[in-house]
Design an enzyme around this catalytic site. Structure first.
Site, PDB file in Angstrom:
ATOM      1  N   LYS A   1       0.571 -47.673 -51.265  1.00 23.77           N
ATOM      2  CA  LYS A   1       0.648 -47.421 -52.917  1.00 23.77           C
ATOM      3  C   LYS A   1       1.739 -49.335 -53.305  1.00 23.77           C
ATOM      4  O   LYS A   1       2.118 -49.900 -52.663  1.00 23.77           O
ATOM      5  CB  LYS A   1       2.109 -46.788 -52.652  1.00 23.77           C
ATOM      6  CG  LYS A   1       1.629 -45.211 -52.215  1.00 23.77           C
ATOM      7  CD  LYS A   1       3.416 -44.864 -52.656  1.00 23.77           C
ATOM      8  CE  LYS A   1       3.193 -42.981 -52.120  1.00 23.77           C
ATOM      9  NZ  LYS A   1       2.179 -42.197 -52.911  1.00 23.77           N
TER      10      LYS A   1
ATOM     11  N   ASP B   1       9.822 -37.744 -49.645  1.00 22.93           N
ATOM     12  CA  ASP B   1       8.324 -36.929 -50.141  1.00 22.93           C
ATOM     13  C   ASP B   1       8.735 -36.233 -48.700  1.00 22.93           C
ATOM     14  O   ASP B   1       7.559 -35.517 -48.621  1.00 22.93           O
ATOM     15  CB  ASP B   1       7.987 -38.412 -49.398  1.00 22.93           C
ATOM     16  CG  ASP B   1       6.286 -37.763 -49.810  1.00 22.93           C
ATOM     17  OD1 ASP B   1       6.053 -37.162 -50.770  1.00 22.93           O
ATOM     18  OD2 ASP B   1       5.282 -38.529 -49.278  1.00 22.93           O
TER      19      ASP B   1
ATOM     20  N   ARG C   1      -1.723 -33.159 -48.132  1.00 24.15           N
ATOM     21  CA  ARG C   1      -2.189 -31.881 -47.669  1.00 24.15           C
ATOM     22  C   ARG C   1      -2.479 -32.183 -46.219  1.00 24.15           C
ATOM     23  O   ARG C   1      -3.218 -30.675 -46.064  1.00 24.15           O
ATOM     24  CB  ARG C   1      -3.568 -31.866 -48.780  1.00 24.15           C
ATOM     25  CG  ARG C   1      -3.977 -33.265 -48.906  1.00 24.15           C
ATOM     26  CD  ARG C   1      -5.375 -33.439 -50.112  1.00 24.15           C
ATOM     27  NE  ARG C   1      -3.678 -34.097 -50.863  1.00 24.15           N
ATOM     28  CZ  ARG C   1      -4.599 -34.616 -52.182  1.00 24.15           C
ATOM     29  NH1 ARG C   1      -5.722 -33.681 -52.656  1.00 24.15           N
ATOM     30  NH2 ARG C   1      -4.171 -34.593 -53.323  1.00 24.15           N
TER      31      ARG C   1
END
Length: 503
Positions: free
Chosen positions: A280, A291, A354
């Site tokens: 990032k 997170d 995910r």
């Protein structure tokens, strides 16, 4: 290890029928109208707020420009007739015909933040909605100070209000309501504490230990899988994301067995997210301490379901990992095998949430739940689509809509979003069963939901909550929300569980 205790993190909340002699401030609700502010409720507590006292207060409030606008604060000296009280804080509720529980909650939160350093507060907001007022005061008073040194620790007049007394019209009024409100607020505060703890002190093993300690203290069943157990069982997603860190991953399972209906909760527990090899930008990366907010929410909610003795079984499956770049980190182009056997081509290592959720969803599905809800700070696309205060809710149509409606009703503002079938083909991989991202930026929140859908068992009512923005407030305080962890969506989750329990 310093555990986050399952304890009261806010003020002591009590019911009373009289204003105590040690009361510092009386909090009143006022509404706006064409004729100026009006004190509410109008028909209760006349023994405290006589007609003369109300008239004097309204004169004072009008003289200093109070309008009664939502969350407006006006503090005036207490009338002589209120000898027990030093001052009166009027908090705006807006137009009388638009007052609802969420506005009461927000206004109470604003009042609590304004009353730092106050030892004892009495309030008549209980005459409007005791539960909402209690939640708002408790959450508005929340602060997180474990990492403040002696030099920067809050001074006495900066500390949260210590005790709130809610005036009630009769001795038995609202006892159960207040008890429930405090338990819910404590659960939200526990989730906030987890989120606000920095990644230097809350890495996967420590997060797992704290969750285990809380669960065991509540008498719940707990299972913790370390990296060896994860490897032996084939949790390729959790291991793939976590292998770039020197601090190995974990998977925690907490079960409250309260009844025949089975609800599975899954929460994303990335204790810090650099993006991995797909790193990032440095700017604002410190916010990635949040997170693991989905994991914090489902742990706190499972504990709360037990404390409320709800007649359902709730199992939290919580994957925990730290996503770091290193010589051992997974690379873009790698293929991993998820728990259950599905292979995934990792095109972007920053789409890591995910991957760990997929493992956990398959494991949760082995329990044959009736309902499955996963919660994650999953995509920046959620904020692009819905802003920072509106969770995106996806899943099976009926359950998705039910969860979103409940979320709006309790003030967490979930909004139903589609899972367009035409986006599914974009997750096809040339070498594996799936790719972890689409080759474009369109509908990123929805594509992530479609990825997760691949791992949800057939026939299970499923909802996916993307809370990337709502779970962590990077701006100024508002309502009962301070800066940092918000505890969203604990209140949505418990309201949904209660709704299922009532079927």
């Amino acid at each position: 290890m310093t555990a986050v205790a399952d304890r009261s993190l806010g003020p002591e909340l009590v019911r009373t029928q009289t204003i105590g002699a040690d009361t510092d401030v009386l909090v009143l609700g006022i509404t706006s109208s064409e004729n100026g502010p009006a004190i509410v409720p109008e028909d209760l507590f006349s023994d405290v707020l006589t007609a003369d006292v109300r008239a004097e207060l309204l004169d004072q409030l009008g003289a200093v420009g109070a309008k009664g606008k939502a969350e407006e604060l006006t503090r005036v000296p207490a009338p002589a007739a209120l000898a027990e009280v030093t001052s009166v804080l009027a908090v705006g509720l807006g137009a009388a015909d638009k007052i609802d529980a969420e506005q009461i909650r927000r206004s109470a939160g604003v009042a609590a933040r304004a009353l730092s350093g106050t030892e004892l507060v009495a309030t008549t907001l209980s005459g409007l909605d005791l539960g909402a007022a209690a939640e708002g005061f408790y959450l508005g008073a929340y602060t997180f100070t474990p990492f403040k040194s002696g030099k920067s620790a809050p001074k006495p007049d900066e500390r949260p209000v210590a005790r709130v007394e809610f005036l009630v019209p009769e001795p038995e009024f609202g006892e159960a309501e207040l008890f429930r409100a405090q338990l819910i607020a404590e659960a939200v505060a526990t989730a906030r504490d987890f989120v606000n703890t920095p990644p230097s002190h809350l890495y996967p093993a420590e997060f797992a230990s704290r969750a285990e300690e809380l669960a065991k203290a509540a008498g719940l069943d707990v299972e913790v899988l370390d990296e060896n157990a994860l490897d032996a069982s084939g949790y390729g997603g959790v291991l793939g994301v976590g292998k770039g860190s020197s601090r190995p991953p974990r998977l925690v399972r907490i079960t409250y067995a309260g009844g025949p209906k089975k609800i599975a909760l899954v929460g994303k527990g990335i204790t810090f997210d650099t993006g991995g090899i797909s790193i990032k930008p440095a700017q604002n990366m410190e916010n990635m301490t949040s997170d693991m907010a989905g994991a914090a929410a489902v742990v706190a909610t499972t504990l709360l379901a037990a404390r409320l003795s709800l007649p359902v079984t709730v199992t939290a499956t919580v994957p925990m990992a730290e996503n770091m770049p290193s010589a051992t980190a997974q690379r873009p182009g790698d293929v991993l095998t998820q728990y259950g056997g599905t292979t995934v081509e990792v095109l972007n290592t920053d789409a890591e949430g995910r991957l760990i959720l997929a493992d956990a969803i398959v494991r949760a599905g082995e329990d044959e739940p009736d309902y499955l809800i996963d919660v994650a700070t999953l995509t920046g696309a959620q904020m692009v689509a819905l802003g920072t205060r509106t969770p995106g809710v996806m899943g099976t149509d009926d359950f998705r809509d039910r969860v979103a409606e409940i979320s709006r009703r309790i003030g967490e503002n979930g909004w139903a979003m589609p899972l367009p079938t035409e986006l599914r083909a974009d997750l096809n991989s040339k070498i594996a069963d799936l790719a972890n991202v689409a080759p474009h930026r369109w509908g990123g929140m929805l594509s992530a939901g479609l990825f997760l859908k691949e791992f949800v068992p057939e026939g299970v009512q499923w909802a996916h909550l993307d809370v990337a923005g709502p779970a962590y407030n990077t701006g100024g305080p508002f309502g009962y929300i301070g800066k940092g962890g918000t505890g969203v969506p604990v209140r949505t989750l418990i309201a949904v569980i209660e709704d299922i329990a009532a079927e």
